[in-house]
Write an enzyme that holds these catalytic residues in place. Structure first.
Site, PDB file in Angstrom:
ATOM      1  N   HIS A 479       0.952  -1.141   0.010  1.00 37.35           N
ATOM      2  CA  HIS A 479      -0.049   0.249  -0.176  1.00 37.35           C
ATOM      3  C   HIS A 479       0.705   1.242   0.360  1.00 37.35           C
ATOM      4  CE1 HIS A 479      -4.166  -1.913   1.380  1.00 37.35           C
ATOM      5  NE2 HIS A 479      -3.434  -1.881   0.453  1.00 37.35           N
ATOM      6  N   GLU A 480       0.383   3.011  -0.677  1.00 39.88           N
ATOM      7  CA  GLU A 480       0.841   3.753  -0.840  1.00 39.88           C
ATOM      8  C   GLU A 480       1.934   3.523  -1.713  1.00 39.88           C
ATOM      9  OE1 GLU A 480      -1.148   3.171   2.844  1.00 39.88           O
ATOM     10  OE2 GLU A 480       0.615   2.754   2.373  1.00 39.88           O
ATOM     11  N   GLU A 504     -11.598   2.853   2.261  1.00 37.21           N
ATOM     12  CA  GLU A 504     -10.977   3.491   3.197  1.00 37.21           C
ATOM     13  C   GLU A 504     -11.502   5.503   4.087  1.00 37.21           C
ATOM     14  OE1 GLU A 504      -6.341   3.312   4.695  1.00 37.21           O
ATOM     15  OE2 GLU A 504      -5.807   4.470   2.493  1.00 37.21           O
TER      16      GLU A 504
END
Length: 709
Positions: A479-480, A504
């Protein structure tokens, strides 16, 4: 041929004599490459319609004379290729890789006389091209100041875009004309934990556009390795995009050792949006799988202790935020928050739920020491030491007794050296407990060396983690990280990425109802996304009374995402108690597959609707998903993909009569019908809504039930 096309040919007659031409295997696309006033140039046509007007190619260098002008065509090689390969997992069990190739060697007309090869691969649905730099006396260790690749658009197209940013792609999609990007940009750049907006007309790839004539165009890149990620900066007067690479901490765009091949720059085009969704061009431009043994790689359907923390109901940290020192702080002596999500009793509750309903894994975030004090520290987390209330070994044994595995979580807060220093020990810990999937995260500014999430150094870091994980037979969901470019073909243990605005944000600023009807045209072009769907309780205050957000999507929309947003890694993201209120609808999440033999995109219009049918791997069962975006949609679903002569039972989960995204998100209807390959289903989805269908062969004596809710 239109008269103006003849004028174009006549106008460029001197160039056409030297132009090199290549067509796609079906003859629909044509690309021309040549030198214009000393500059390498290309253009692309769909039939007679220009897709990319004459556009220049080249590299601006910092430590050598740039490769931009004074070129001539020295030689040309052409070839064709056609193969069918089998992915470890995917939307289809077999993928055809067919293209015509043109490699143009451009030579400088200078004393240096350097070569630069541009290799074009033309597929039926688009083109990929890259720069290839042979090692030469004046071209060895090269610092790229900027890549000067142009994409000249022939019109003021409608664009589906997010703001260009060196550190995040978690933005909501904008739909504007190209000329309106500058005006919309201030609203398009919304707050994020870390961000570095590039400029007033900079956008990210994959970029989708639609022409007034009905062509759909996608610009992206493939096989991003040892290079920085590409963005696009628009000249909104000429409608010419130019590449913009992500700089490192020193402002350098890439440091390369020749011989070197850049990533592929991709342009997909079709008059049918379903062709883009079905394209495997990005995967095909990547190298074949480099892992000798892939038997340990498998799709995963999981639940997790995650939504609790995202909504604010629970905490990642064991104690309140305070200074801690790993290896010195005795966490057992700290006062617990009383809301720690990774508490043993709470985790067992999730394990029990997973076991009852057939989920194979449980993700637990906030299990490890360091969350109390994690910002910009060289030693901010331990990836081997668990909190006092998370007995890892006993919990893993508890899970295994029930046929479930724990899923590991490694949030780095972008303290990258800290993570790399512990990486081998962290993976060994996973091996010792039989844990085979890790979700990694990179929230925050890159530390300690600076730079950006999408620069060359970080691109190599993400790939390093993938390679090291493969040595330990571990699958990775990052993630990211940088957005995918098809590397999951080469390293299929890369089974998930976030790299876009996901679920989210529904617990924060929210997402547009059309967001999930754009993602398959953009972000998913490079690889699957861990979108974390399946939220049934859309009033977030019922999870956390202090969070007044509302998710603007219906329950049936959430069901449909398991089919529409392809991923071999799918999470049922809501709390167990919210699923227990709607176990009849939850049945679809339990039934839906995560690996497929075949996929059919039945209808699509970006931002408005997408309807997909997929056949489960090694099974006669089919699943259909439809999401409606900015407006309600009446779908006409042909079931012609079913096997002729057989009867099937279709269980339909659809928006109810009162369903809407603001008041009655959980209004749904479940009904069953007998269907065949001749059946057509007309089903309405509300704005931000959708429907999901489970189709299986009808067993002899099986009765069709009608259930309404």
């Amino acid at each position: 041929m239109p008269w103006f096309r003849w004028l174009t040919i006549l106008w460029f007659a001197p160039l056409a004599m030297a132009a090199q031409t290549i067509s796609s295997p079906n003859g629909q696309l044509t690309l021309r490459a040549y030198v214009s006033k000393g500059q390498p140039t290309y253009e692309l046509f769909y039939g007679d319609e220009p897709v990319v007007k004459p556009s220049h190619l080249g590299l601006e260098l910092a430590n050598f004379p740039s490769l931009l002008t004074n070129f001539e065509v020295a030689s040309v090689d052409s070839s064709s290729f056609d193969e069918t390969w089998k992915p470890v997992w995917g939307e289809k069990s077999a993928i055809r890789n067919r293209y015509n190739e043109l490699a143009v060697r451009f030579k400088e007309r200078t004393a240096a006389c350097r070569d630069m090869v541009v290799r074009f691969r033309l597929y039926d649905e688009g083109v990929g091209f890259r720069y290839e730099l042979p090692r030469q006396p004046q071209l060895d260790n090269v610092i790229v100041k900027e890549e000067r690749t142009q994409f000249a658009m022939p019109g003021n197209h409608q664009a589906y875009w997010i703001a260009g940013d060196y550190d995040t792609n978690e933005y909501d999609y904008q739909i504007t004309r190209l000329s309106e990007i500058r005006q919309r940009m201030p609203k398009a750049v919304t707050p994020n934990a870390t961000q570095s907006p590039i400029g007033p007309t900079a956008v990210q790839t994959a970029l989708l556009m639609k022409t007034d004539g009905g062509l759909y165009i996608n610009i992206h890149e493939a096989a991003l390795v040892n290079y920085s990620a590409m963005h696009l900066v628009l000249n909104d007067t000429t409608m010419v995009f130019e590449s913009c690479l992500t700089p490192d901490a020193l402002g350098q765009k890439a440091c390369i050792r020749c011989p070197f091949n850049t990533p592929w720059r991709t342009i997909m085009v079709s008059n049918d949006p379903r062709t883009l969704l079905d394209s495997k061009l990005t995967l095909n431009l990547n190298e074949p799988c480099k892992l000798e043994d892939t038997s340990w790689i498998h799709p995963v359907k999981y639940i997790g202790v995650w939504w609790e923390m995202i909504t604010g109901k629970s905490t990642w940290s064991y104690a309140d935020y305070q200074p801690v020192v790993l290896g010195q702080t005795n966490f057992a002596k700290l006062k617990p928050t009383g809301r720690h999500g990774a508490d043993s009793t709470n985790v067992k509750r999730y394990i029990d739920f997973a076991a009852r309903h057939g989920f194979s894994q449980v993700l637990v975030e906030g299990w490890n020491e360091g969350w109390e004090d994690n910002w910009r520290k060289l030693h901010n987390y331990s990836f081997t030491q668990a909190y006092p209330d998370y007995p890892l070994q006993r919990l893993q044994a508890y899970a295994q007794e029930r046929g479930v595995k724990l899923m590991m979580h490694h949030e780095t807060s972008s303290s990258v050296l800290n993570y790399e220093r512990q990486l081998d020990d962290a993976y060994k810990l996973m091996n010792s407990h039989g844990i085979d999937v890790v979700k990694s995260g990179y929230v925050g500014d890159i530390f300690p060396n600076g730079g950006h999430h999408f620069d060359q150094w970080m691109v190599e870091h993400y790939l390093h983690c993938i390679k090291e994980a493969a040595k330990h037979r571990i699958m990775v969901n990052a993630h990211e990280a940088v957005r995918p470019t098809g590397l999951c073909r080469t390293y299929p243990n890369m089974i998930g990425n976030e790299s876009a605005r996901g679920t989210e944000f529904h617990a924060m600023e929210g997402c547009s109802p059309g967001h999930v009807a754009i993602l398959p045209f953009t972000r998913l072009m490079g690889g699957p996304m861990d979108y974390t769907p399946g939220i049934f309780e859309t009033d977030i205050s019922k999870v956390n009374p202090n969070n007044k957000c509302r998710m603007r999507a219906t329950l049936c929309n959430q069901l449909a995402l398991y089919v529409v947003l392809y991923s071999p890694l799918q999470m049922a993201a809501d709390l167990p108690e919210n699923y227990e209120k709607h176990l009849d609808a939850f049945q679809f999440i339990k039934d839906v597959a995560v690996d497929w033999d075949d996929s059919h995109y039945l209808e699509a219009e970006p931002g408005e609707y997408i309807t997909v049918a997929r056949k489960a791997k090694g099974s006669p069962n089919w699943f259909v998903g439809c999401v409606a975006g900015l407006h309600a949609h009446m779908a006409n679903v042909s079931l012609s993909f079913l096997e002729p002569g057989k009867k099937y039972l279709a269980t339909i989960y659809k928006d109810g009569a009162k369903a809407d995204i603001d008041k009655f998100t959980a209004d749904y209807v479940i009904e069953q019908r007998t269907v065949t390959h001749r059946s057509n289903l007309r089903i309405r989805a509300v704005k931000g809504g959708g429907f999901a269908i489970s189709i299986k062969p009808l067993e002899r004596g099986e009765k069709v039930k009608k259930v309404k809710k």
